[in-house]
Design an enzyme around this catalytic site. Structure first.
Site, PDB file in Angstrom:
ATOM      1  N   LYS A 119      -8.176   4.426  -7.060  1.00 51.16           N
ATOM      2  CA  LYS A 119      -8.578   5.462  -8.007  1.00 51.16           C
ATOM      3  C   LYS A 119      -9.900   6.089  -7.601  1.00 51.16           C
ATOM      4  CE  LYS A 119      -6.096   3.305 -11.850  1.00 51.16           C
ATOM      5  NZ  LYS A 119      -6.189   2.617 -13.139  1.00 51.16           N
ATOM      6  N   SER A 154      -3.633   2.421 -18.475  1.00 52.94           N
ATOM      7  CA  SER A 154      -4.936   2.809 -17.923  1.00 52.94           C
ATOM      8  C   SER A 154      -5.375   4.195 -18.397  1.00 52.94           C
ATOM      9  CB  SER A 154      -4.884   2.788 -16.384  1.00 52.94           C
ATOM     10  OG  SER A 154      -3.955   3.756 -15.914  1.00 52.94           O
ATOM     11  N   GLY A 208       0.823  -1.194   0.000  1.00 54.94           N
ATOM     12  CA  GLY A 208       0.000   0.000   0.000  1.00 54.94           C
ATOM     13  C   GLY A 208       0.857   1.244   0.000  1.00 54.94           C
ATOM     14  N   VAL A 213      -0.102   4.440   5.544  1.00 54.15           N
ATOM     15  CA  VAL A 213      -1.392   3.790   5.786  1.00 54.15           C
ATOM     16  C   VAL A 213      -1.304   2.792   6.941  1.00 54.15           C
ATOM     17  CG1 VAL A 213      -2.174   4.086   3.424  1.00 54.15           C
ATOM     18  CG2 VAL A 213      -0.901   2.034   4.032  1.00 54.15           C
ATOM     19  N   LYS A 235       1.315   0.180   7.535  1.00 52.70           N
ATOM     20  CA  LYS A 235       1.829  -1.179   7.278  1.00 52.70           C
ATOM     21  C   LYS A 235       2.763  -1.632   8.405  1.00 52.70           C
ATOM     22  CE  LYS A 235       3.618  -0.033   3.318  1.00 52.70           C
ATOM     23  NZ  LYS A 235       3.207   1.388   3.282  1.00 52.70           N
ATOM     24  N   THR A 236       3.690  -0.778   8.788  1.00 56.41           N
ATOM     25  CA  THR A 236       4.649  -1.146   9.835  1.00 56.41           C
ATOM     26  C   THR A 236       3.974  -1.305  11.188  1.00 56.41           C
ATOM     27  OG1 THR A 236       6.390   0.046   8.644  1.00 56.41           O
ATOM     28  CG2 THR A 236       6.791  -0.468  10.948  1.00 56.41           C
TER      29      THR A 236
END
Length: 894
Positions: free
Chosen positions: A833, A790, A416, A420, A422-423
């Protein structure tokens, strides 16, 4: 050389401590004690060369020597405490002898015992001296042994002893008769041959054999045996044995044996020396010299602590709990270390290696407590807001660990954008398992040795980060976080990602071999967790060993809750403030989120809140200064802040004195709270960086469309601008674009040109409507690299808007790739998105129809604010992108 002399019936006795004077030998002694000085004066000094004395061996044990030393210490003022060992013992031995005579020799195990055979000696040289400042008289005497005698009786004469003796050596007539004996002749020849051989060896070493050869030719055999033996360093018992050898045959036999033994020892020493000198290198010679230095230091009591350190290291290794095979390897290395000196080049590296073996947690583990899933859920909810899917997967992981603690669980990889959590999620897993947590950063690692370690043959070698981390944490079952696993690279030094294949494979990491450690280490008990910003850079074999769990960005609502519950209290505490002084309402936090921090994570949000806290800290510090200035300026008789009731009062209160000014009272009481509103926000953080009108302003002209892209920092909104100008029909692309997105632009232009007539973009008769015109497509933020499949539908929409001169809807964004035939293909990162569109205030999003299943991951609160449109073909995208639909579609043959 001494000749046969007549001995008197009585001789003055000089004791020798644990030494023997043999006939023919010459010695030098120094007399300092009262007894020995008196003996020399009476028996030698006054009689000149006519004086004879008897030298008698004295056996002294260690206990007697200690007693004599104690007696000498107790009588330091006595002039009899001489400096030579022999003279000190004379006094003690005489006392013991006198006591034993008085007691009738009742003590059969006397610590000091006189021998009953001695040697008559003649003084060759006498010299007298006076010590300063004591004035004590000393004598230096050179004595020559003459013949053996036996003691019949011993008595005192003044301060020294006199013995009645009888001669033991043969007379001159007896010697002449004995020399005719064939046995003695044979023994004499054997002795001379052995002695000559010894002289030849000594001649090569000491260059002194010339005078000794003359002795062999001139001195009688019966004296030559005593002279040769006296020159050797032999033990006291062997000296006594030679003294007792009155019989000439026995004396020659013993002398031959001693000379031969001395000869053989010299030869063996020479052989060893030659062999060793041929093999010793410079470092080995230094080793021998340092060994001798160590022995000297030990004798002097000046030894260092190296031995103690090595012993402590050995005890530490024994308690480390190494497996048997590794313990044998460590013992070999320890034996090698003991043979080395600290100054040798390899000593330091060997010792550091053994200390690493001793420090590694071969058996040390952290005991896991009983896993409480309910408590783990509460802890995760307390530490992290949102992330429901990720939390559920962690709970499942913990549930499996609870049912089967020894299960080999998968390696979780949290993917990610930054910020956010993670750790912190990995840290929460360690706390739930009651295990120690360690973080290994892999960002920028390009050397395989960072994972596997360097080989010990290299200078500056060290173990890999995994082994070093286990040494630091002290247990072999921690939760190890491999942070930024997608940031590893590869060059000529190896590929760290390939080295991680063994680490993360549960079938292989039980025997992980670090190059520096050079012995297998079990990593199967370690729980590995990895983090990454993107999946694409991770090699497929390494990605196959991990279970990927994606952590998308937070919604504005989630950011608001995170700021309220976690960020604001932490920021206030870090800046020394109190919640009563700094108040940030939710409406203000929403403004910070919408206008200043459009990101996937919350790090910039925390930085913005920290800026507000710093401004509040400045205000609080200024108010305290005002209060202090008011106090110092007025100087009331009673302190404004320190005046309180007595210590025993039930209520503590501050008393404002009557003579205090009104300004001082206001300064003291007006510590008002700082409430952050919109005006304070703009004053501290500056003008807003984003606003909801950005999309409308950017698409106010034809040729501009709004796309959604995915980056390593989460989803982002990307504007595509197109324009036309006079030229040759070329396509120009700018904005630091990759090959994939360049191909998408070429496909989009081809599709538009092929459908130009159907879309009423040009008259049907015009074959090439781009003739004499160039197309320029630009992606803003040119410093940021852009690539990926994209942006196809966004490019087509921008070109159609340009050629039709119709504006795209400002509230609509889109994502998707297209084929040359106009089919809309699915893309990845839908959740990121859509969240990015929500952050930018976009109300409509066009997605590929095949991405409908990905909306399950999007929070319902976001879907409620956004209208999702699905497109199968490019015509559907154009229908949704323009206001009022696509009016030319009814004329198009699509």
């Amino acid at each position: 050389m001494a000749e046969t002399v007549e001995l008197p019936s009585r001789l003055a006795i000089l004791p020798f401590r644990n030494k023997v004077l043999l006939p023919g030998a010459v010695i030098r002694i120094r007399c300092t004690s009262t007894r020995s000085v008196k003996l020399v004066e009476q028996e030698l000094w006054q009689r000149e060369d006519k004086g004879l004395i008897g030298v008698l061996p004295v056996r002294v044990t260690e206990a007697a020597a200690a007693a004599a030393a104690a007696a000498a210490v107790g009588n330091l003022v006595s002039p009899g405490s001489g400096s030579d060992n022999g003279e000190r013992i004379v006094k003690s031995s005489a006392d013991v002898l006198g006591d034993s005579q008085k007691q009738g020799a009742k003590n059969q195990e006397e610590p000091i015992r006189w021998y009953n055979r001695g040697v008559a000696a003649r003084a060759l040289s006498l010299s007298r001296g006076v010590e300063k400042p004591s004035g004590r008289v000393t004598y230096i005497v050179i004595l020559e042994g003459l013949c053996r005698f036996s003691v019949q009786e011993i008595s005192e004469r003044g301060t020294y002893f006199v013995a009645r003796i009888s001669r033991l050596d043969m007379t001159k007539a007896e010697l002449e008769l004995a020399e005719q004996d064939p046995d003695i002749i044979l023994l004499s020849r054997q002795f001379k041959a052995t002695a000559m051989e010894l002289i030849s060896v000594l001649e090569q070493k000491q260059k002194i054999a010339g005078r000794t050869k003359v002795l062999l030719d001139t001195v009688p055999v019966h004296r030559l045996a005593d002279i040769f033996v006296a020159s050797f360093e032999i033990g006291f018992e062997e000296q006594l044995s030679m003294l007792d050898s009155v019989d000439l045959k026995v004396r020659l036999s013993k002398a031959t044996e001693l000379v031969d033994r001395h000869l053989q020892s010299i030869r063996v020493a020479e052989k060893i020396t030659q062999k060793v000198e041929g093999q010793l290198s410079k470092s080995q010679k230094e080793f021998l010299l340092r060994q001798q230095m160590r022995a000297i230091k030990e004798e002097l009591g000046d030894n260092d602590d190296d031995e103690d350190d090595i012993a402590a290291l050995e005890r530490k290794m024994q308690s480390a709990g190494m497996p048997p095979s590794i313990w044998k390897h460590a013992q070999r290395e320890l034996r090698r270390l003991k043979k080395m000196q600290p100054q040798q080049p390899g000593y330091s590296s060997s010792r550091v290696y053994l200390e690493l073996l001793a420090d590694l947690p071969w058996e040390k583990v952290t005991e896991e407590r009983e896993i409480d899933l309910k408590a783990a859920k509460e802890q995760l909810d307390c530490d992290h807001y949102g992330l429901a899917k990720v939390k559920q997967r962690i709970i499942e992981y913990l549930a499996v660990r609870k049912l089967k603690p020894d299960a080999r669980g998968p390696v979780l990889c949290f993917v990610g954008p930054p910020g956010v959590g993670k750790t912190s999620l990995a840290s929460s897993i360690a706390a739930a398992l009651n295990r120690k947590f360690i973080r290994i950063s892999l960002g920028g690692v390009k050397d395989e040795a960072d994972i596997r370690g360097h080989r010990r043959t290299y200078i500056g070698s060290m173990p890999g980060r995994l082994i070093e981390g286990l040494k630091r944490v002290g247990v072999n079952n921690p939760v190890m976080l491999l942070d930024e696993i997608d940031k590893t690279g590869s060059d000529v030094r190896g590929d760290p990602a390939s080295a991680l294949l063994e680490v993360l494979d549960p079938e292989q990491n039980g025997t992980f071999n670090d190059h520096y450690l050079n012995v297998p280490f079990d990593l199967s008990k370690v729980i590995f967790i990895a983090t990454a910003n993107r999946i694409q850079p991770i090699p497929p074999p390494l990605l196959d060993r991990m279970e990927v769990i994606e952590l998308p960005g937070y919604t504005p609502e989630e950011k608001l809750r995170i700021a309220t519950k976690h960020l604001i209290p932490r920021v206030i505490d870090q800046h020394g403030l109190s919640p009563d002084f700094l108040q940030i309402p939710e409406d203000t936090v929403k403004l910070v989120i919408q206008r200043y921090t459009r990101e996937a994570g919350v790090r910039n949000l925390e930085r913005s809140l920290a800026s507000l806290a710093r401004a509040a800290a400045v205000k609080m510090a200024e108010q305290e200064c005002i209060v202090q200035a008011g106090k110092n300026g007025h100087q009331p008789t009673t302190s404004l802040l320190d005046t309180r009731l007595a210590d025993s009062a039930e209520v503590e209160m501050e008393v404002i004195p009557m003579d205090s000014s009104h300004d001082e009272i206001n300064a003291f009481t007006s510590t008002s709270a700082l409430i952050v509103d919109e005006s304070v926000l703009e004053k501290v953080l500056g003008p807003p960086r984003f606003d909801d009108r950005e999309a409308a302003e950017r698409v106010s002209n034809p040729g501009v469309s709004v796309g959604l892209v995915w980056t390593s920092f989460g989803g982002e909104v990307q504007f595509v601008e197109a324009t036309t100008m006079a030229g040759k029909g070329d396509l120009h692309l700018t904005g630091q674009l990759g090959d994939v997105i360049k191909e998408s632009a070429q496909i989009a232009l081809t599709w538009v040109r092929a459908r130009a007539a159907d879309l009423k973009l040009s008259p049907a008769a015009e074959i090439n409507f781009l003739e004499n015109r160039d197309i320029h497509i630009h992606f803003p933020a040119g410093a940021v690299p852009k690539d990926g499949p994209s942006a196809g539908v966004t490019l087509v929409t921008s070109l159609v808007s340009l050629f039709s001169q119709r504006k795209v809807r400002a509230d609509t964004a889109m994502t998707g790739e297209m084929t040359l035939r106009g089919l809309v293909l699915p893309v990845g990162g839908i959740k990121d998105k859509v969240l990015a569109a929500h952050r930018y205030g976009i109300k409509r999003v066009i997605l590929p129809d095949r991405n409908m299943k990905d909306l399950v991951e999007v929070p319902s609160v976001v879907l409620a604010d956004i209208e999702i449109k699905f497109a199968k073909r490019m015509e559907d995208v154009l229908e949704y992108a323009f206001e009022g639909g696509c009016p030319w579609r009814q004329y198009a043959k699509l």
